[in-house]
Design an enzyme around this catalytic site. Structure first.
Site, PDB file in Angstrom:
ATOM      1  N   HIS A 101       0.832  -1.323  -0.057  1.00 43.75           N
ATOM      2  CA  HIS A 101      -0.010  -0.094   0.025  1.00 43.75           C
ATOM      3  C   HIS A 101       1.030   1.247  -0.093  1.00 43.75           C
ATOM      4  O   HIS A 101       2.056   1.065   0.570  1.00 43.75           O
ATOM      5  CB  HIS A 101      -0.974   0.389   1.210  1.00 43.75           C
ATOM      6  CG  HIS A 101      -1.770  -0.914   1.520  1.00 43.75           C
ATOM      7  ND1 HIS A 101      -1.314  -2.110   2.301  1.00 43.75           N
ATOM      8  CD2 HIS A 101      -3.047  -1.073   1.372  1.00 43.75           C
ATOM      9  CE1 HIS A 101      -2.173  -2.800   2.331  1.00 43.75           C
ATOM     10  NE2 HIS A 101      -3.386  -2.248   1.829  1.00 43.75           N
ATOM     11  N   ASP A 104       2.346   1.992   3.406  1.00 46.91           N
ATOM     12  CA  ASP A 104       3.182   1.221   3.994  1.00 46.91           C
ATOM     13  C   ASP A 104       4.666   1.429   3.653  1.00 46.91           C
ATOM     14  O   ASP A 104       5.456   1.038   4.438  1.00 46.91           O
ATOM     15  CB  ASP A 104       3.132  -0.152   3.346  1.00 46.91           C
ATOM     16  CG  ASP A 104       1.692  -0.898   3.397  1.00 46.91           C
ATOM     17  OD1 ASP A 104       1.152  -0.680   4.399  1.00 46.91           O
ATOM     18  OD2 ASP A 104       1.412  -1.801   2.421  1.00 46.91           O
ATOM     19  N   GLU A 232     -10.478  -7.109  -4.483  1.00 41.09           N
ATOM     20  CA  GLU A 232     -10.404  -8.365  -3.500  1.00 41.09           C
ATOM     21  C   GLU A 232     -11.469  -8.269  -2.473  1.00 41.09           C
ATOM     22  O   GLU A 232     -11.921  -7.285  -1.648  1.00 41.09           O
ATOM     23  CB  GLU A 232      -8.922  -7.992  -2.537  1.00 41.09           C
ATOM     24  CG  GLU A 232      -8.693  -8.968  -1.588  1.00 41.09           C
ATOM     25  CD  GLU A 232      -7.728  -8.562  -0.763  1.00 41.09           C
ATOM     26  OE1 GLU A 232      -6.827  -7.957  -1.215  1.00 41.09           O
ATOM     27  OE2 GLU A 232      -7.592  -8.790   0.590  1.00 41.09           O
ATOM     28  N   GLU A 268      -8.788 -13.784  -1.400  1.00 39.23           N
ATOM     29  CA  GLU A 268      -8.052 -14.093  -0.114  1.00 39.23           C
ATOM     30  C   GLU A 268      -8.976 -15.122   0.835  1.00 39.23           C
ATOM     31  O   GLU A 268      -9.998 -15.293   0.972  1.00 39.23           O
ATOM     32  CB  GLU A 268      -7.992 -12.611   0.894  1.00 39.23           C
ATOM     33  CG  GLU A 268      -7.081 -13.075   2.129  1.00 39.23           C
ATOM     34  CD  GLU A 268      -7.126 -11.796   3.029  1.00 39.23           C
ATOM     35  OE1 GLU A 268      -6.619 -10.660   2.379  1.00 39.23           O
ATOM     36  OE2 GLU A 268      -7.354 -11.990   4.300  1.00 39.23           O
ATOM     37  N   HIS A 271     -10.871 -13.950   3.722  1.00 32.27           N
ATOM     38  CA  HIS A 271     -12.137 -13.370   3.261  1.00 32.27           C
ATOM     39  C   HIS A 271     -13.144 -14.194   2.805  1.00 32.27           C
ATOM     40  O   HIS A 271     -14.427 -13.923   2.953  1.00 32.27           O
ATOM     41  CB  HIS A 271     -11.710 -12.054   2.275  1.00 32.27           C
ATOM     42  CG  HIS A 271     -10.913 -11.378   2.616  1.00 32.27           C
ATOM     43  ND1 HIS A 271     -10.514 -10.286   2.173  1.00 32.27           N
ATOM     44  CD2 HIS A 271     -10.149 -11.051   3.958  1.00 32.27           C
ATOM     45  CE1 HIS A 271      -9.473  -9.577   2.536  1.00 32.27           C
ATOM     46  NE2 HIS A 271      -9.429  -9.918   3.703  1.00 32.27           N
ATOM     47  N   ASP A 296      -4.470 -13.943  -2.246  1.00 29.30           N
ATOM     48  CA  ASP A 296      -3.774 -13.504  -0.871  1.00 29.30           C
ATOM     49  C   ASP A 296      -4.047 -14.690   0.049  1.00 29.30           C
ATOM     50  O   ASP A 296      -4.920 -15.303   0.633  1.00 29.30           O
ATOM     51  CB  ASP A 296      -4.822 -12.382  -0.363  1.00 29.30           C
ATOM     52  CG  ASP A 296      -4.108 -11.024  -0.592  1.00 29.30           C
ATOM     53  OD1 ASP A 296      -3.310 -10.851  -1.509  1.00 29.30           O
ATOM     54  OD2 ASP A 296      -4.507 -10.196   0.024  1.00 29.30           O
ATOM     55  N   ASP A 307     -11.001 -11.412  10.824  1.00 28.85           N
ATOM     56  CA  ASP A 307     -10.096 -11.605   9.775  1.00 28.85           C
ATOM     57  C   ASP A 307      -8.555 -11.737  10.561  1.00 28.85           C
ATOM     58  O   ASP A 307      -7.874 -10.679  10.695  1.00 28.85           O
ATOM     59  CB  ASP A 307     -10.056 -10.436   8.762  1.00 28.85           C
ATOM     60  CG  ASP A 307      -9.315 -10.483   7.660  1.00 28.85           C
ATOM     61  OD1 ASP A 307      -8.793 -11.485   7.271  1.00 28.85           O
ATOM     62  OD2 ASP A 307      -8.941  -9.311   7.288  1.00 28.85           O
ATOM     63  N   ASP A 309      -5.895 -13.184   9.430  1.00 32.26           N
ATOM     64  CA  ASP A 309      -4.403 -13.551   8.485  1.00 32.26           C
ATOM     65  C   ASP A 309      -3.624 -14.143   9.130  1.00 32.26           C
ATOM     66  O   ASP A 309      -2.337 -13.978   9.230  1.00 32.26           O
ATOM     67  CB  ASP A 309      -4.302 -11.849   8.379  1.00 32.26           C
ATOM     68  CG  ASP A 309      -5.053 -11.039   7.557  1.00 32.26           C
ATOM     69  OD1 ASP A 309      -5.983 -11.699   6.978  1.00 32.26           O
ATOM     70  OD2 ASP A 309      -4.796  -9.821   7.542  1.00 32.26           O
TER      71      ASP A 309
HETATM   72  C1  XLS Z   1      -7.611  -6.360   4.572  1.00 34.20           C
HETATM   73  C2  XLS Z   1      -6.985  -6.579   3.212  1.00 34.20           C
HETATM   74  C3  XLS Z   1      -6.215  -5.736   2.843  1.00 34.20           C
HETATM   75  C4  XLS Z   1      -5.730  -5.860   1.149  1.00 34.20           C
HETATM   76  C5  XLS Z   1      -4.976  -4.591   0.726  1.00 34.20           C
HETATM   77  O1  XLS Z   1      -8.491  -7.326   5.198  1.00 34.20           O
HETATM   78  O2  XLS Z   1      -6.626  -8.115   3.106  1.00 34.20           O
HETATM   79  O3  XLS Z   1      -4.739  -6.023   3.479  1.00 34.20           O
HETATM   80  O4  XLS Z   1      -5.299  -6.992   0.739  1.00 34.20           O
HETATM   81  O5  XLS Z   1      -5.717  -3.371   1.079  1.00 34.20           O
HETATM   82 CA    CA Z   2      -5.692  -9.412   1.608  1.00 32.58          CA
HETATM   83 CA    CA Z   3      -7.416 -10.359   5.537  1.00 32.47          CA
END
Ligand code: XLS
Ligand code: CA
Ligand code: CA
Length: 437
Positions: A101, A104, A232, A268, A271, A296, A307, A309
């Site tokens: 991003h 980042d 996404e 992802e 998600h 993702d 979420d 991750d």
């Molecule tokens: C958040 C998203 C984010 C996207 C990019 O849940 O996964 O990180 O991948 O903005």
């Molecule tokens: Ca993501």
């Molecule tokens: Ca995520």
């Protein structure tokens, strides 16, 4: 320049019997599977935000990991130290792609002009670091969810001024993506949704998101961006409801607004499960619509509704993912580890262990997916299951007919003697037999 991860060697493939925690057990980049090298099947990417920025802060406590990399946080020196750390990290693991991003990369300034100047400076530095390596950008994106101005959305905001800031960030992030040779550009609509319909003009908001995306396509193509735009999907979090709920919803939106030629999906795993689907479901929906672009790679927790991750460790899920990818003919994007260490895994070693886990999980998934396809029992079963459509009446249906003709046929039969079994348990046994061969 001194090494940042000085006690970590270059990670090599040692095979499944190795007990070396700093070695791959399954990821063997040069191994050829179904005619292609593993590293080409699996274009792994590092997510700048989780790996180089996130340091364990959660709603209940501050950082547990030290990601200063020897520089003072919030400075351009720190931004550069993150680049150094990121490149050393990717090179030690043999990762060839990164995703980012805008925010980042540099600390965001109050004035967007200053932020953009910093972005120019850091991307010059990244370009310099890329020289002589095989590291490339997988995709870029604009963070249009952290800054308070986006509290009511970016493309879906109620404020025309905020909409212009969203446009400015997309413009800049596209320029940076092109500058770094990115394969794709992502829209993740974290604030593109609502908390209550009592204050929301849903139709207007969705039309405005489409406006922003159309301008992005026009501008991107005008500056030489030839890659794919991605949506996404994510159903919720941070908003109660997000417009890009899942792949089917996002694809419908793109088609309704004439954006489907330029966009694909970035799916992802976490998600997908938040939307009440399997990862495989979201990949299949994208693939059958010709829109499987990028992935993702992460996973959620069955017991938590948000979420998380996590780094992927579920080999079944990775196998079924790679099964979809192989059947779709591969990815035009890659496999971005949008994954973060758990908060108590707070050392540099943990960062490497996490990527080794994720890369090995997908390597094993790829091996098993190829075996499943070569085994053929599942594909043959599915083919056979629909084989009545090869019969005379089946062909009539596919060629196009009328309800009357089919009703006459049914009337002649009177009853269906033996409905076709779905054989789910048998197929699950086949899957197990391939998994544990
Ligand atoms: C958040 C998203 C984010 C996207 C990019 O849940 O996964 O990180 O991948 O903005
Ligand atoms: Ca993501
Ligand atoms: Ca995520």
């Amino acid at each position: 320049m001194s090494e940042i991860f000085a006690n970590i060697p270059t990670i090599k493939y040692e095979g499944k019997d190795s007990t070396n925690p700093l070695a791959f057990k399954y990821y063997d980049p040069e191994r050829v599977i179904m005619g292609k090298k593993m590293k080409e099947h699996l274009p792994f990417a590092m997510a700048w935000w989780h790996n180089l920025c996130a340091a364990g802060t959660d709603m209940f406590g501050r950082d547990t990991a030290d990601k200063s990399f020897g520089a003072e946080k919030g400075t351009m020196e720190h931004a550069k130290a993150k680049v150094d750390a990121g490149f050393e990290f990717m090179q030690k693991l043999g990762i060839e792609y990164f995703c980012f991003h805008d925010v980042d990369l540099v600390p965001e300034a109050d004035d967007i002009n200053e932020t953009n100047r910093r972005l120019d400076e850091i991307t010059d530095y990244i370009l310099e670091k890329m020289q002589g390596t095989n590291i490339k950008c997988l995709w870029g994106t604009a963070n249009m969810f952290s800054n308070p101005r986006f509290m009511s959305g970016a493309g879906s905001t109620c404020s025309a001024d905020v909409f212009c800031f969203a446009a400015a960030q997309v413009k800049k992030a596209l320029e940076l993506t092109v500058k770094l040779g990115g394969r794709g550009y992502v829209f993740w609509g974290g604030r593109e949704g609502y908390e209550t319909l009592l204050n929301t003009d849903m139709k207007f908001e969705q039309e405005n998101i489409a406006r922003l995306m159309k301008m992005a396509v026009t501008y991107g193509r005008s500056i030489g961006f030839e890659g794919d735009f991605y949506i996404e999907p994510k159903p919720k979090e941070p908003m109660k409801h997000q417009y890009d709920f899942d792949a089917a919803t996002a694809i419908g939106f793109l088609k309704a607004h004439g954006l489907d030629k330029d966009f694909k999906m970035n799916i992802e795993a976490n998600h997908a499960t938040l939307a009440g689907h399997t990862f495989q479901h979201e990949l299949r929906v994208s693939a059958i619509n010709g829109m499987l672009g990028s992935i993702d790679a992460n996973q959620g927790d069955m017991l938590l509704g948000w979420d998380t991750d996590e780094f992927p460790s579920d080999v079944y899920s990775a196998t079924l993912c790679m099964y979809e990818v192989l059947k779709a003919g591969g990815l035009t994007g890659g496999l971005n580890f949008d994954s973060k260490n758990r908060r108590p895994s707070n050392t540099f070693e943990d960062m490497f262990y996490a990527f080794i886990l994720g890369m090995d999980t997908f390597a094993l998934g790829l091996i098993k997916a190829a075996e499943l396809i070569e085994d053929g029992r599942i594909d043959n079963f599915v083919k056979e299951k629909y084989s009545s459509f090869d019969s005379e009446i089946g062909k009539t249906i596919l060629a196009g007919t009328t309800l009357e003709e089919l009703a006459d046929y049914a009337a002649k039969l009177g009853t269906v003697a033996s409905p076709i079994s779905g054989r789910q348990e048998y197929l699950e046994s086949v899957l197990n037999s391939v998994m544990f061969r």
